[in-house]
Motif scaffolding. Sequence first.
Motif, PDB file in Angstrom:
ATOM      1  N   LYS A   2     -23.264 -36.830  -6.949  1.00 42.36           N
ATOM      2  CA  LYS A   2     -23.997 -38.076  -6.821  1.00 42.36           C
ATOM      3  C   LYS A   2     -23.249 -39.155  -7.591  1.00 42.36           C
ATOM      4  N   THR A   3     -23.688 -40.384  -7.439  1.00 41.32           N
ATOM      5  CA  THR A   3     -23.034 -41.472  -8.157  1.00 41.32           C
ATOM      6  C   THR A   3     -23.786 -41.754  -9.448  1.00 41.32           C
ATOM      7  N   HIS A  19     -14.111 -44.266  -7.471  1.00 37.04           N
ATOM      8  CA  HIS A  19     -13.767 -44.873  -6.182  1.00 37.04           C
ATOM      9  C   HIS A  19     -13.414 -46.331  -6.434  1.00 37.04           C
ATOM     10  N   ALA A  68     -21.981 -47.426  -8.565  1.00 37.11           N
ATOM     11  CA  ALA A  68     -21.917 -46.755  -7.262  1.00 37.11           C
ATOM     12  C   ALA A  68     -20.519 -46.235  -6.962  1.00 37.11           C
ATOM     13  N   GLU A  71     -18.504 -41.151  -9.277  1.00 35.79           N
ATOM     14  CA  GLU A  71     -19.163 -39.901  -8.915  1.00 35.79           C
ATOM     15  C   GLU A  71     -19.321 -39.034 -10.159  1.00 35.79           C
TER      16      GLU A  71
END
Length: 73
Positions: A2-3, A19, A68, A71
């Motif tokens: 999940k983030t 990311h 967001a 991770e």
Amino acid sequence: MKTLKELKVGQTATVVRLHGEGPVRRRIMDMGLTKGTQVYLRKVAPLGDPLELTVRGYELSIRKADAAMVEVE
């Protein structure tokens, strides 16, 4: 996975991947959020932004948009 944005208050997680590119990625790394870093979510601001974290003993705020991109496991 999940983030970071999906963590709940009081949860601890370990960063597994970042990311994003360029300035966003640099901003996240400048905060000390890199692979293997443990984070603890202290509170969420009243309007839900930013997230208040404890990272390596330091308190920091991170915008949900940036969270967001992180991770955790």
